[in-house]
Design an enzyme around this catalytic site. Structure first.
Site, PDB file in Angstrom:
ATOM      1  N   LYS A   1      -6.551  -2.811   4.241  1.00  0.00           N
ATOM      2  CA  LYS A   1      -5.797  -2.868   5.495  1.00  0.00           C
ATOM      3  C   LYS A   1      -6.703  -2.498   6.669  1.00  0.00           C
ATOM      4  CE  LYS A   1      -1.491  -0.903   7.442  1.00  0.00           C
ATOM      5  NZ  LYS A   1      -0.376   0.042   7.144  1.00  0.00           N
TER       6      LYS A   1
ATOM      7  N   SER B   1       4.049  -1.670   7.559  1.00  0.00           N
ATOM      8  CA  SER B   1       3.001  -2.284   8.364  1.00  0.00           C
ATOM      9  C   SER B   1       1.865  -2.886   7.540  1.00  0.00           C
ATOM     10  CB  SER B   1       2.420  -1.248   9.338  1.00  0.00           C
ATOM     11  OG  SER B   1       1.867  -0.142   8.632  1.00  0.00           O
TER      12      SER B   1
ATOM     13  N   SER C   1       5.624   1.786   4.847  1.00  0.00           N
ATOM     14  CA  SER C   1       4.645   0.747   5.157  1.00  0.00           C
ATOM     15  C   SER C   1       3.848   0.243   3.960  1.00  0.00           C
ATOM     16  CB  SER C   1       3.682   1.230   6.244  1.00  0.00           C
ATOM     17  OG  SER C   1       4.292   1.131   7.502  1.00  0.00           O
TER      18      SER C   1
END
Length: 519
Positions: free
Chosen positions: A99, A179, A203
């Site tokens: 990420k 996210s 997330s």
């Protein structure tokens, strides 16, 4: 109202290509036939370099072209050679997507914001350094909800100014949640062996659930947060996103461990905390295990409720003793959590920005706010920065300390700990979230906050695993398994046992827009 991290989830005119050029976002719609790409199996060859090359080819075919999922921001062309060089190490050259709020030495770490597009620190976060030592290969970086979804109450999950809008591979007009949107969509699409996401509240687990993969949020303090763009030192953690519980455990083995620069990890190597998380997975059993059913976390979607009942039946057949739990969280837990996240965002993000060795134009939250205002056409066409504005004013330490103590007590001692103890159960289960909603940049996320119990684990900092339990109209839904602090290994074993007992099929990605199951 969704949990606070999902609240901020709640995006794509342009996104940088892998060559650094800007590419125009193409509207959601119908795509040409993808038969050849869809037939490509997940690599499992004897040569890790060949596997890495196959993953890169699949990314090119399905992320850069075809449905253009926008899950991956940048790739490592040297991955095949690096994988071959790591073949004899514990991870054997397995490829991992990271990420883009976690620092890797190869590329800038942007958190999805144009303000950090030059945040080239040249360093690895300690969790990435551990990954490489163990023989993991960083294949690239994944898109995310900008600033991990804590900028606006009207945001659309999976959108960032850097990466554009991430699409859910199961239904390309539907949301990948956030996210860790790109990490979830990428693993569902077969773009790498595994991915690393981060979670403050939902997330990792939400995108894992809606993309039909395994996601594990470890106990806060098991994995270092140093050199990860932060929201909250109380709740932030990185964790694995994979296609199986065994893969999640193997990746956790590599990235877990204490870090002198992160005080929360002081006990990560203590006693049983530093375990072989893969041990016992193959023959893990639920026979005689008491499991608490969080009935009020099932929500109001009857299809999700029916799927959850099938999962409970699987647990019973596997020998588990299910205990009904009548629990509803105190609303003050969520409101206090939100105050904590705002206060810690201003403090922790400011500390991170001030310490970046890169030449970046922002060093404080106030400067990010000003940057967004100056670049409103690129940054704020779809949603604004309401949460940033309120976080900039969250400066009362007494109010913050009281809110943290109260939210932690309600989620931990009077939440998970009390439920486990009073009902004499080892774990709590609930649906993770509902099926993916339609992506809508104009109106923001249409998120069903009545489903799930993940905020308890997020606020308390306890382990939370989601494992696919099936689908509603071809849209995946996960089963949450929540345990006590530092019981990460036990939660993973329970997840592996459920994974084997699961009777429902988990759908494969369609890479097209959604249609009803009977069409």
């Amino acid at each position: 109202m969704p949990n606070p991290d999902a609240l901020h989830q709640l995006n794509p005119l342009s996104a940088p290509s892998r060559e650094g050029r800007r590419r125009r976002f193409r509207p959601l719609g119908n795509f040409f036939a993808l038969a050849a790409a869809l037939a490509l199996p997940a690599p499992a060859g004897a040569d890790p370099g060949d596997d890495a090359a196959a993953y890169l080819a699949r990314i090119a075919e399905l992320d850069d072209a075809g449905p253009e999922l926008n899950a991956v921001i940048v790739v490592n062309p040297n991955a095949p050679a690096e994988a071959r060089a790591a073949a004899d190490l514990p991870l054997g050259g397995r490829t991992v997507l990271v990420k883009d709020n976690i620092e890797t030495r190869e590329w800038p770490t942007t958190a999805g914001s144009l303000a950090l597009q030059d945040n080239m620190t040249g360093r690895d976060a300690p969790l990435i350094a551990r990954l490489r030592v163990a023989g993991g290969v960083v294949l690239g970086k994944t898109n995310l909800s900008e600033w991990a979804n804590i900028r606006s109450t009207r945001s659309t999950s999976g959108w960032s100014a850097v990466g554009g809008q991430t699409r859910n591979p199961h239904a390309t007009d539907r949301n990948a949640c956030g996210s860790s949107s790109g990490s979830g969509a990428a693993i569902a699409s077969g773009f790498a062996w595994a991915a690393i996401g981060t979670e403050t509240d939902g997330s990792i687990t939400c995108p894992a659930s809606v993309n039909g993969i395994v996601g594990f949020k470890p106990t806060v303090g098991l994995v270092s947060r140093t050199n990860v763009v932060p929201i909250s030192h109380s709740q932030d953690t990185a964790g694995p996103m994979t296609r199986s519980v065994a893969d999640a455990a193997l990746l956790l083995n590599a990235i877990a461990g204490s870090d002198p620069a992160d005080a929360a990890t002081a006990d990560a190597d203590a006693g049983a905390h530093m375990a072989d998380y893969t041990a016992g997975l193959a023959d893990a059993s639920l026979a005689g295990v008491r499991i608490g059913v969080m009935r009020k976390a099932v929500g109001g979607n009857p299809d999700v409720a029916a799927l959850f009942e099938l999962a409970l039946a699987d647990l019973r057949r596997a020998g588990a003793e299910l205990v009904e739990i009548d629990y509803e969280p105190d609303e003050k837990m969520g409101t206090d959590e939100f105050l904590v996240l705002q206060y810690e965002l201003r403090e922790d993000l400011g500390t991170y920005l001030a310490g970046s060795p890169a030449e970046i134009p922002v060093r404080t939250l106030d400067e990010i706010i000003a940057f967004n205002e100056a670049h409103a056409a690129e940054e704020m066409r779809w949603f604004e920065q309401e949460i940033f504005l309120t976080a900039a004013k969250a400066t009362d330490p007494a109010a913050y300390e009281q809110a943290r103590a109260n939210s932690l007590r309600l989620a931990g001692a009077e939440g998970i700990d009390k439920l486990l103890g009073e009902h004499r159960v080892s774990f709590l289960v609930a649906p993770t979230v509902g099926p993916a909603w339609t992506t809508d940049l104009v109106n923001g996320d249409n998120y069903d906050g009545s489903i799930g119990a993940g905020s308890l684990a997020a606020i308390a900092g306890y382990p939370h695993l989601t494992v696919p339990m099936g689908a509603v109209e071809r849209l995946p839904v996960g089963l949450s398994i929540i345990g006590a602090k530092w019981e990460d290994a036990a939660v993973l074993r329970a997840g592996a046992a459920y994974e084997r007992a699961r009777s429902e099929q988990v759908p494969q990605p369609a890479f097209t827009a959604w249609n009803a199951a009977d069409e």
